[in-house]
Scaffold this motif. Structure first.
Motif, PDB file in Angstrom:
ATOM      1  N   GLU A 149       0.828  -1.202   0.000  1.00  0.00           N
ATOM      2  CA  GLU A 149       0.000   0.000   0.000  1.00  0.00           C
ATOM      3  C   GLU A 149       0.863   1.253   0.000  1.00  0.00           C
ATOM      4  OE1 GLU A 149      -0.523  -2.591   1.998  1.00  0.00           O
ATOM      5  OE2 GLU A 149      -2.473  -3.343   1.299  1.00  0.00           O
ATOM      6  N   ASP A 150       1.954   1.246   0.762  1.00  0.00           N
ATOM      7  CA  ASP A 150       2.847   2.408   0.783  1.00  0.00           C
ATOM      8  C   ASP A 150       3.556   2.582  -0.559  1.00  0.00           C
ATOM      9  OD1 ASP A 150       2.187   3.027   3.373  1.00  0.00           O
ATOM     10  OD2 ASP A 150       3.962   2.092   4.267  1.00  0.00           O
ATOM     11  N   ILE A 151       3.904   1.477  -1.197  1.00  0.00           N
ATOM     12  CA  ILE A 151       4.563   1.536  -2.513  1.00  0.00           C
ATOM     13  C   ILE A 151       3.603   2.117  -3.550  1.00  0.00           C
ATOM     14  CG2 ILE A 151       5.471   0.097  -4.391  1.00  0.00           C
ATOM     15  CD1 ILE A 151       6.640  -1.721  -2.171  1.00  0.00           C
ATOM     16  N   ILE A 152       2.355   1.703  -3.499  1.00  0.00           N
ATOM     17  CA  ILE A 152       1.343   2.239  -4.417  1.00  0.00           C
ATOM     18  C   ILE A 152       1.110   3.720  -4.150  1.00  0.00           C
ATOM     19  CG2 ILE A 152      -1.095   2.111  -5.085  1.00  0.00           C
ATOM     20  CD1 ILE A 152      -0.898  -0.941  -4.452  1.00  0.00           C
ATOM     21  N   ASP A 153       1.109   4.110  -2.883  1.00  0.00           N
ATOM     22  CA  ASP A 153       0.941   5.514  -2.526  1.00  0.00           C
ATOM     23  C   ASP A 153       2.100   6.352  -3.074  1.00  0.00           C
ATOM     24  OD1 ASP A 153      -0.691   7.454  -0.832  1.00  0.00           O
ATOM     25  OD2 ASP A 153       1.313   7.780  -0.020  1.00  0.00           O
ATOM     26  N   PHE A 154       3.308   5.825  -2.962  1.00  0.00           N
ATOM     27  CA  PHE A 154       4.485   6.487  -3.530  1.00  0.00           C
ATOM     28  C   PHE A 154       4.295   6.667  -5.040  1.00  0.00           C
ATOM     29  CE2 PHE A 154       8.569   6.603  -5.613  1.00  0.00           C
ATOM     30  CZ  PHE A 154       9.425   7.280  -4.763  1.00  0.00           C
ATOM     31  N   HIS A 155       3.822   5.622  -5.709  1.00  0.00           N
ATOM     32  CA  HIS A 155       3.630   5.681  -7.155  1.00  0.00           C
ATOM     33  C   HIS A 155       2.627   6.767  -7.530  1.00  0.00           C
ATOM     34  CE1 HIS A 155       3.590   4.296 -11.276  1.00  0.00           C
ATOM     35  NE2 HIS A 155       2.273   4.163 -11.240  1.00  0.00           N
ATOM     36  N   TYR A 156       1.520   6.826  -6.808  1.00  0.00           N
ATOM     37  CA  TYR A 156       0.524   7.860  -7.092  1.00  0.00           C
ATOM     38  C   TYR A 156       1.130   9.251  -6.937  1.00  0.00           C
ATOM     39  CZ  TYR A 156      -3.073  11.281  -6.096  1.00  0.00           C
ATOM     40  OH  TYR A 156      -3.819  12.425  -6.099  1.00  0.00           O
ATOM     41  N   ARG A 157       1.880   9.457  -5.879  1.00  0.00           N
ATOM     42  CA  ARG A 157       2.477  10.773  -5.638  1.00  0.00           C
ATOM     43  C   ARG A 157       3.520  11.106  -6.716  1.00  0.00           C
ATOM     44  NH1 ARG A 157       4.318  11.190   0.512  1.00  0.00           N
ATOM     45  NH2 ARG A 157       4.900  13.271  -0.248  1.00  0.00           N
ATOM     46  N   PHE A 158       4.278  10.106  -7.121  1.00  0.00           N
ATOM     47  CA  PHE A 158       5.266  10.323  -8.185  1.00  0.00           C
ATOM     48  C   PHE A 158       4.569  10.718  -9.486  1.00  0.00           C
ATOM     49  CE2 PHE A 158       7.715   8.793 -11.824  1.00  0.00           C
ATOM     50  CZ  PHE A 158       8.961   9.358 -11.586  1.00  0.00           C
ATOM     51  N   GLU A 159       3.520   9.994  -9.849  1.00  0.00           N
ATOM     52  CA  GLU A 159       2.818  10.294 -11.100  1.00  0.00           C
ATOM     53  C   GLU A 159       2.089  11.628 -11.020  1.00  0.00           C
ATOM     54  OE1 GLU A 159       3.392   8.674 -13.745  1.00  0.00           O
ATOM     55  OE2 GLU A 159       4.510   7.081 -12.752  1.00  0.00           O
ATOM     56  N   GLU A 204      -8.653   8.650  -9.510  1.00  0.00           N
ATOM     57  CA  GLU A 204      -9.564   8.679  -8.370  1.00  0.00           C
ATOM     58  C   GLU A 204      -8.870   8.452  -7.030  1.00  0.00           C
ATOM     59  OE1 GLU A 204     -12.692   9.428  -8.606  1.00  0.00           O
ATOM     60  OE2 GLU A 204     -12.822   9.463 -10.803  1.00  0.00           O
ATOM     61  N   TYR A 205      -7.551   8.316  -7.044  1.00  0.00           N
ATOM     62  CA  TYR A 205      -6.839   7.884  -5.836  1.00  0.00           C
ATOM     63  C   TYR A 205      -7.066   8.811  -4.639  1.00  0.00           C
ATOM     64  CZ  TYR A 205      -3.079   5.974  -2.948  1.00  0.00           C
ATOM     65  OH  TYR A 205      -2.359   5.407  -1.927  1.00  0.00           O
ATOM     66  N   ALA A 206      -7.057  10.105  -4.868  1.00  0.00           N
ATOM     67  CA  ALA A 206      -7.240  11.044  -3.763  1.00  0.00           C
ATOM     68  C   ALA A 206      -8.596  10.874  -3.088  1.00  0.00           C
ATOM     69  CB  ALA A 206      -7.063  12.479  -4.259  1.00  0.00           C
ATOM     70  N   ARG A 207      -9.586  10.431  -3.866  1.00  0.00           N
ATOM     71  CA  ARG A 207     -10.934  10.229  -3.320  1.00  0.00           C
ATOM     72  C   ARG A 207     -11.150   8.800  -2.865  1.00  0.00           C
ATOM     73  NH1 ARG A 207     -15.665   8.258  -5.076  1.00  0.00           N
ATOM     74  NH2 ARG A 207     -14.774   7.764  -7.125  1.00  0.00           N
ATOM     75  N   GLU A 208     -10.630   7.835  -3.629  1.00  0.00           N
ATOM     76  CA  GLU A 208     -10.838   6.415  -3.347  1.00  0.00           C
ATOM     77  C   GLU A 208      -9.580   5.634  -3.725  1.00  0.00           C
ATOM     78  OE1 GLU A 208     -11.397   3.136  -2.213  1.00  0.00           O
ATOM     79  OE2 GLU A 208     -13.246   4.273  -1.882  1.00  0.00           O
ATOM     80  N   LYS A 209      -8.822   5.217  -2.725  1.00  0.00           N
ATOM     81  CA  LYS A 209      -7.558   4.523  -2.966  1.00  0.00           C
ATOM     82  C   LYS A 209      -7.757   3.101  -3.491  1.00  0.00           C
ATOM     83  CE  LYS A 209      -4.933   7.098   0.506  1.00  0.00           C
ATOM     84  NZ  LYS A 209      -4.059   6.997   1.707  1.00  0.00           N
ATOM     85  N   GLY A 210      -8.926   2.545  -3.231  1.00  0.00           N
ATOM     86  CA  GLY A 210      -9.165   1.138  -3.529  1.00  0.00           C
ATOM     87  C   GLY A 210      -9.034   0.766  -4.993  1.00  0.00           C
ATOM     88  N   TYR A 211      -9.389   1.670  -5.902  1.00  0.00           N
ATOM     89  CA  TYR A 211      -9.325   1.344  -7.330  1.00  0.00           C
ATOM     90  C   TYR A 211      -7.896   1.002  -7.754  1.00  0.00           C
ATOM     91  CZ  TYR A 211     -14.003   3.450  -7.696  1.00  0.00           C
ATOM     92  OH  TYR A 211     -15.336   3.752  -7.551  1.00  0.00           O
ATOM     93  N   LEU A 212      -6.951   1.859  -7.387  1.00  0.00           N
ATOM     94  CA  LEU A 212      -5.564   1.619  -7.783  1.00  0.00           C
ATOM     95  C   LEU A 212      -4.976   0.439  -7.020  1.00  0.00           C
ATOM     96  CD1 LEU A 212      -3.183   2.493  -9.509  1.00  0.00           C
ATOM     97  CD2 LEU A 212      -2.520   4.087  -7.688  1.00  0.00           C
ATOM     98  N   ILE A 213      -5.277   0.342  -5.739  1.00  0.00           N
ATOM     99  CA  ILE A 213      -4.758  -0.775  -4.936  1.00  0.00           C
ATOM    100  C   ILE A 213      -5.261  -2.104  -5.477  1.00  0.00           C
ATOM    101  CG2 ILE A 213      -4.836  -1.871  -2.657  1.00  0.00           C
ATOM    102  CD1 ILE A 213      -4.813   0.945  -1.440  1.00  0.00           C
ATOM    103  N   ASP A 214      -6.549  -2.188  -5.792  1.00  0.00           N
ATOM    104  CA  ASP A 214      -7.128  -3.442  -6.303  1.00  0.00           C
ATOM    105  C   ASP A 214      -6.506  -3.830  -7.643  1.00  0.00           C
ATOM    106  OD1 ASP A 214      -8.720  -3.628  -4.084  1.00  0.00           O
ATOM    107  OD2 ASP A 214     -10.562  -2.970  -5.077  1.00  0.00           O
TER     108      ASP A 214
END
Length: 238
Positions: A149-159, A204-214
């Protein structure tokens, strides 16, 4: 505890061993990551470029030279990631990875350094050029990530920063693979078929993290099954 996935990839890279996990990952990672960004090369053409450094174009197919360079460059970038798995991700590291990905490409004015002009993701404005270095320094304080989850969060912030003129997606996905390996987490490849789920997840990550995580977890499941098919022991990669 040794990372069996990383060890397998490194062992096969140094052999070199054809038709193993490393061989498969090189071809499929390069194909899918470049295809997501608009490459016209097929999976079979990608395989031929990797194995023979040549390929046959389909009838009436127009091949851009940048597509060929980016495919070859991705192979080199993946090797760089494997060889530097445990190195910290610094601004210089990210810039070097970008320089490898975009080497010889003519569709970009700045290679191996941050963007000089504003860019967008669809209609969404990204970090202005003058703020990129500051935002990247803040992001790169996130080191030694230990869960997906932290790795995915890093990716979102990078993009969201989108630090480069082009090549951000490919660099970002390579960084995720590196982060997973360094944390002894099963890595994954975002496949072309799931690109719209991936795009939605980022949007949609800022509103709903589940889409990218899933989406990432589904791709991780695929790679995990592949690893088992190649006989890699996952007991030390969980």
């Amino acid at each position: 505890m040794p990372n069996q996935i990383l060890q397998c990839l490194l062992d096969e890279k140094s052999n070199p061993y054809k038709k193993g996990l490393y061989h498969y990952t090189q071809i499929h990672f390069a194909y899918h990551s470049n295809r997501i960004e608009g490459s016209t090369l097929s999976k079979e053409q990608t395989r031929c470029i990797y194995e023979k450094d040549s390929f046959l174009a389909d009838e009436n197919q127009i091949i851009k030279s940048n597509d060929i360079y980016e495919m070859q460059n991705h192979f080199k970038a993946f090797d760089y990631v494997l060889d530097s798995v445990f190195e910290p991700i610094t601004e210089d590291y990210v810039k070097k990875l970008h320089a490898i990905i975009k080497q010889n490409c003519s569709d970009i004015s700045v290679i191996g350094d941050y963007k000089k002009r504003q860019n967008f993701i669809a209609d969404t404005k990204t970090t202005p050029p003058q703020s990129v270095s500051k935002e990247m320094k803040a992001l790169l304080k996130m080191q030694n990530l230990t869960n997906i989850e932290d790795i995915i969060d890093f990716h979102y912030r990078f993009e969201s920063i989108h630090p480069f003129e082009d090549g951000n997606g490919r660099v970002g996905r390579l960084l995720m693979f590196k982060q997973c390996l360094s944390a002894n987490i099963i890595p994954f490849i975002i496949d072309y078929e799931r690109r719209f789920f991936y795009y939605r997840g980022l949007k949609e990550y800022a509103r709903e993290k589940g889409y990218l995580i899933d989406t990432c977890l589904a791709c991780q499941d695929d790679y995990g099954e592949l690893i088992l098919d190649f006989g890699v022991d996952l007991q030390s990669a969980e």
